[in-house]
Scaffold this motif. Structure first.
Motif, PDB file in Angstrom:
ATOM      1  N   TYR A 246       0.845  -1.194   0.000  1.00  0.00           N
ATOM      2  CA  TYR A 246       0.000   0.000   0.000  1.00  0.00           C
ATOM      3  C   TYR A 246       0.880   1.243   0.000  1.00  0.00           C
ATOM      4  O   TYR A 246       0.702   2.147  -0.838  1.00  0.00           O
ATOM      5  CB  TYR A 246      -0.915   0.002   1.228  1.00  0.00           C
ATOM      6  CG  TYR A 246      -1.577   1.347   1.442  1.00  0.00           C
ATOM      7  CD1 TYR A 246      -2.706   1.712   0.726  1.00  0.00           C
ATOM      8  CD2 TYR A 246      -1.045   2.270   2.352  1.00  0.00           C
ATOM      9  CE1 TYR A 246      -3.307   2.957   0.905  1.00  0.00           C
ATOM     10  CE2 TYR A 246      -1.640   3.503   2.544  1.00  0.00           C
ATOM     11  CZ  TYR A 246      -2.766   3.848   1.817  1.00  0.00           C
ATOM     12  OH  TYR A 246      -3.343   5.085   1.995  1.00  0.00           O
ATOM     13  N   ARG A 250       1.317   3.835  -3.071  1.00  0.00           N
ATOM     14  CA  ARG A 250       0.774   5.175  -2.846  1.00  0.00           C
ATOM     15  C   ARG A 250       1.862   6.238  -2.873  1.00  0.00           C
ATOM     16  O   ARG A 250       1.728   7.272  -3.552  1.00  0.00           O
ATOM     17  CB  ARG A 250       0.059   5.235  -1.491  1.00  0.00           C
ATOM     18  CG  ARG A 250      -0.630   6.563  -1.238  1.00  0.00           C
ATOM     19  CD  ARG A 250      -0.997   6.748   0.211  1.00  0.00           C
ATOM     20  NE  ARG A 250       0.180   6.971   1.056  1.00  0.00           N
ATOM     21  CZ  ARG A 250       0.118   7.171   2.362  1.00  0.00           C
ATOM     22  NH1 ARG A 250      -1.045   7.160   2.997  1.00  0.00           N
ATOM     23  NH2 ARG A 250       1.221   7.373   3.064  1.00  0.00           N
ATOM     24  N   ARG A 292      -4.982  -5.982  -3.451  1.00  0.00           N
ATOM     25  CA  ARG A 292      -5.900  -5.077  -2.759  1.00  0.00           C
ATOM     26  C   ARG A 292      -5.148  -3.881  -2.195  1.00  0.00           C
ATOM     27  O   ARG A 292      -5.588  -2.743  -2.312  1.00  0.00           O
ATOM     28  CB  ARG A 292      -6.614  -5.810  -1.609  1.00  0.00           C
ATOM     29  CG  ARG A 292      -8.001  -6.278  -1.934  1.00  0.00           C
ATOM     30  CD  ARG A 292      -8.818  -6.642  -0.717  1.00  0.00           C
ATOM     31  NE  ARG A 292      -8.085  -7.365   0.310  1.00  0.00           N
ATOM     32  CZ  ARG A 292      -7.900  -8.687   0.314  1.00  0.00           C
ATOM     33  NH1 ARG A 292      -8.360  -9.420  -0.684  1.00  0.00           N
ATOM     34  NH2 ARG A 292      -7.249  -9.263   1.296  1.00  0.00           N
ATOM     35  N   ASN A 293      -4.013  -4.150  -1.583  1.00  0.00           N
ATOM     36  CA  ASN A 293      -3.231  -3.064  -0.994  1.00  0.00           C
ATOM     37  C   ASN A 293      -2.644  -2.148  -2.058  1.00  0.00           C
ATOM     38  O   ASN A 293      -2.614  -0.924  -1.890  1.00  0.00           O
ATOM     39  CB  ASN A 293      -2.133  -3.629  -0.102  1.00  0.00           C
ATOM     40  CG  ASN A 293      -2.634  -3.996   1.279  1.00  0.00           C
ATOM     41  OD1 ASN A 293      -2.743  -3.144   2.150  1.00  0.00           O
ATOM     42  ND2 ASN A 293      -2.950  -5.266   1.478  1.00  0.00           N
ATOM     43  N   GLY A 295      -3.955  -1.641  -5.047  1.00  0.00           N
ATOM     44  CA  GLY A 295      -5.066  -0.885  -5.596  1.00  0.00           C
ATOM     45  C   GLY A 295      -5.520   0.229  -4.668  1.00  0.00           C
ATOM     46  O   GLY A 295      -5.791   1.360  -5.116  1.00  0.00           O
ATOM     47  N   LYS A 296      -5.579  -0.063  -3.379  1.00  0.00           N
ATOM     48  CA  LYS A 296      -5.939   0.961  -2.400  1.00  0.00           C
ATOM     49  C   LYS A 296      -4.895   2.072  -2.376  1.00  0.00           C
ATOM     50  O   LYS A 296      -5.226   3.269  -2.278  1.00  0.00           O
ATOM     51  CB  LYS A 296      -6.054   0.312  -1.020  1.00  0.00           C
ATOM     52  CG  LYS A 296      -6.241   1.271   0.148  1.00  0.00           C
ATOM     53  CD  LYS A 296      -7.602   1.930   0.166  1.00  0.00           C
ATOM     54  CE  LYS A 296      -7.805   2.714   1.455  1.00  0.00           C
ATOM     55  NZ  LYS A 296      -9.024   3.539   1.432  1.00  0.00           N
ATOM     56  N   TRP A 299      -5.401   4.300  -5.439  1.00  0.00           N
ATOM     57  CA  TRP A 299      -6.596   5.124  -5.286  1.00  0.00           C
ATOM     58  C   TRP A 299      -6.330   6.271  -4.312  1.00  0.00           C
ATOM     59  O   TRP A 299      -6.689   7.423  -4.588  1.00  0.00           O
ATOM     60  CB  TRP A 299      -7.756   4.266  -4.828  1.00  0.00           C
ATOM     61  CG  TRP A 299      -9.006   5.024  -4.497  1.00  0.00           C
ATOM     62  CD1 TRP A 299      -9.627   5.102  -3.276  1.00  0.00           C
ATOM     63  CD2 TRP A 299      -9.793   5.820  -5.394  1.00  0.00           C
ATOM     64  NE1 TRP A 299     -10.746   5.891  -3.355  1.00  0.00           N
ATOM     65  CE2 TRP A 299     -10.878   6.353  -4.651  1.00  0.00           C
ATOM     66  CE3 TRP A 299      -9.685   6.140  -6.747  1.00  0.00           C
ATOM     67  CZ2 TRP A 299     -11.834   7.179  -5.208  1.00  0.00           C
ATOM     68  CZ3 TRP A 299     -10.654   6.963  -7.310  1.00  0.00           C
ATOM     69  CH2 TRP A 299     -11.711   7.472  -6.554  1.00  0.00           C
ATOM     70  N   ASP A 300      -5.684   5.979  -3.197  1.00  0.00           N
ATOM     71  CA  ASP A 300      -5.408   7.032  -2.216  1.00  0.00           C
ATOM     72  C   ASP A 300      -4.406   8.045  -2.750  1.00  0.00           C
ATOM     73  O   ASP A 300      -4.497   9.239  -2.440  1.00  0.00           O
ATOM     74  CB  ASP A 300      -4.908   6.418  -0.908  1.00  0.00           C
ATOM     75  CG  ASP A 300      -6.045   5.831  -0.076  1.00  0.00           C
ATOM     76  OD1 ASP A 300      -7.215   6.038  -0.443  1.00  0.00           O
ATOM     77  OD2 ASP A 300      -5.755   5.171   0.946  1.00  0.00           O
ATOM     78  N   LYS A 305      -4.211  11.362  -0.602  1.00  0.00           N
ATOM     79  CA  LYS A 305      -4.250  10.982   0.805  1.00  0.00           C
ATOM     80  C   LYS A 305      -2.848  10.642   1.306  1.00  0.00           C
ATOM     81  O   LYS A 305      -2.097   9.940   0.634  1.00  0.00           O
ATOM     82  CB  LYS A 305      -5.175   9.785   1.023  1.00  0.00           C
ATOM     83  CG  LYS A 305      -5.346   9.398   2.491  1.00  0.00           C
ATOM     84  CD  LYS A 305      -6.224   8.188   2.650  1.00  0.00           C
ATOM     85  CE  LYS A 305      -6.457   7.868   4.132  1.00  0.00           C
ATOM     86  NZ  LYS A 305      -5.195   7.675   4.883  1.00  0.00           N
ATOM     87  N   ILE A 309      -2.323   4.186   6.962  1.00  0.00           N
ATOM     88  CA  ILE A 309      -3.475   3.583   6.311  1.00  0.00           C
ATOM     89  C   ILE A 309      -4.546   3.242   7.356  1.00  0.00           C
ATOM     90  O   ILE A 309      -4.236   2.887   8.478  1.00  0.00           O
ATOM     91  CB  ILE A 309      -3.049   2.299   5.532  1.00  0.00           C
ATOM     92  CG1 ILE A 309      -4.190   1.767   4.699  1.00  0.00           C
ATOM     93  CG2 ILE A 309      -2.508   1.266   6.498  1.00  0.00           C
ATOM     94  CD1 ILE A 309      -3.783   0.582   3.834  1.00  0.00           C
ATOM     95  N   PHE A 311      -7.026   0.683   6.856  1.00  0.00           N
ATOM     96  CA  PHE A 311      -7.495  -0.342   5.915  1.00  0.00           C
ATOM     97  C   PHE A 311      -7.082  -1.692   6.457  1.00  0.00           C
ATOM     98  O   PHE A 311      -5.907  -1.914   6.726  1.00  0.00           O
ATOM     99  CB  PHE A 311      -6.854  -0.089   4.552  1.00  0.00           C
ATOM    100  CG  PHE A 311      -7.246  -1.064   3.485  1.00  0.00           C
ATOM    101  CD1 PHE A 311      -8.561  -1.191   3.081  1.00  0.00           C
ATOM    102  CD2 PHE A 311      -6.276  -1.835   2.844  1.00  0.00           C
ATOM    103  CE1 PHE A 311      -8.915  -2.080   2.069  1.00  0.00           C
ATOM    104  CE2 PHE A 311      -6.621  -2.718   1.838  1.00  0.00           C
ATOM    105  CZ  PHE A 311      -7.942  -2.835   1.446  1.00  0.00           C
TER     106      PHE A 311
END
Length: 312
Positions: A246, A250, A292-293, A295-296, A299-300, A305, A309, A311
């Motif tokens: 993540y 990010r 998932r991480n 993708g999150k 998105w963030d 952001k 996290i 999440f």
């Protein structure tokens, strides 16, 4: 340095060892390897809840009163820990801060060699930081220094006696004059953990300061929680926990939008990030958690952001 006798402590350097769920035996080795090289040592624990570690820190303070242990009630992130260490060093009259991870073991003369090289380099240009060459403790792979380029960055191995101007130093092992923080600014706490060092290095160069790798100064260090051998990736594929992907995703995308980030780095890093997605799909499990991480994180980043996290 010549002979087998270690150099005397570099009294104006404060070292910080930043910990989070460390292996106590390895942490002991790190502390033993650095404490006699510096004028002060801070151990900053980032919210670890562990009774064995609490007992170790208590024993450490009783047997080594010169070592300061600061324990955060929660994980404030790597960047915040570094900033607190810089504040501690400044408050106690030191001029330099040495950053160390909990698994980074310096050679006996590393600090003295870094300080001597830094002073020499500063005679001709402003230098934000210097760092050692490190050897992966798992494989023996000697990590090169990096000069950003396109389509790929240039890996500079250097050699004995060489001082390699580079575009990036990993935080662990870096010797930073406190005056550099005045000019460059503190570490970006919004990034929390990954790419904190990369962002600070880009900012330093944007402000006209150089970075150097010092080949004679060496340490053992490991990046990631594990390593998968690969014919296509030098030093192997570094394995992190899914949550780290993540922050890796990010924060790299966040850096793409910052004025201090070199355009050439962005151009060569976007394909690398895509490559990381595919290698994750091929080699790492559980794939769903990693994706998932990532993708999150993407998105963030697009939403701007920052911070830790929230999440599962």
């Amino acid at each position: 340095m010549t002979g087998n006798k270690p150099p005397p402590p570099t009294s104006d350097v404060c070292a910080v060892v930043i910990t989070y769920k460390p292996q106590i035996e390895l942490l002991q080795q790190v502390i033993t390897s650095v404490q006699n090289q510096v004028g002060g040592l801070l151990v900053f624990d980032n919210g670890t809840q562990d009774t064995a570690l609490e007992a170790y820190f208590l024993d450490l303070q009783n047997t080594s009163p010169a070592i300061v242990v600061e324990r955060s009630s929660h994980n404030v992130g790597l960047a915040a820990a570094m900033n607190r260490a810089a504040e501690h060093a400044r408050a106690h009259g030191f001029s330099y801060l040495l950053l160390l991870d909990q698994d980074s073991q310096p050679n006996p003369d590393m600090v003295a060699l870094l300080k001597a090289a830094l002073l020499q380099l500063q005679r001709t240009e402003p230098v934000a930081a210097v760092g050692p060459q490190f050897r992966d403790r798992r494989t023996g792979y000697v990590a090169p220094f990096v000069k950003v380029g396109f389509p790929v960055s240039h890996k500079l191995n250097g050699g004995p006696g060489q001082q390699v101007r580079c575009d990036f130093l990993i935080s662990s092992g870096s010797l930073i004059p406190l005056a550099s923080f005045d000019r460059v600014g503190p570490m970006d706490e919004g990034l929390f953990i990954d790419n904190v060092d990369l962002e600070w290095c880009f900012r330093a160069q944007h402000r006209g300061m150089a970075l150097y790798g010092i080949c004679d100064a060496q340490m053992q260090h490991s990046i990631g929680d594990g390593l998968r051998p690969s014919r296509f990736v030098s030093g192997g594929i570094k394995i992190h926990q899914p949550i780290r992907f993540y922050y890796i995703t990010r924060n790299r995308v966040l850096l793409y939008g910052r004025k201090e980030t070199p355009a050439v780095w962005i151009a060569q890093d976007i394909p690398k990030l895509i490559f990381k997605v595919f290698t994750t799909l091929l080699f790492l499990k559980p794939r769903g958690a990693y994706l998932r991480n990532m993708g999150k994180g993407l998105w963030d980043a697009l939403r701007g952001k920052t911070g830790p996290i929230n999440f599962p």
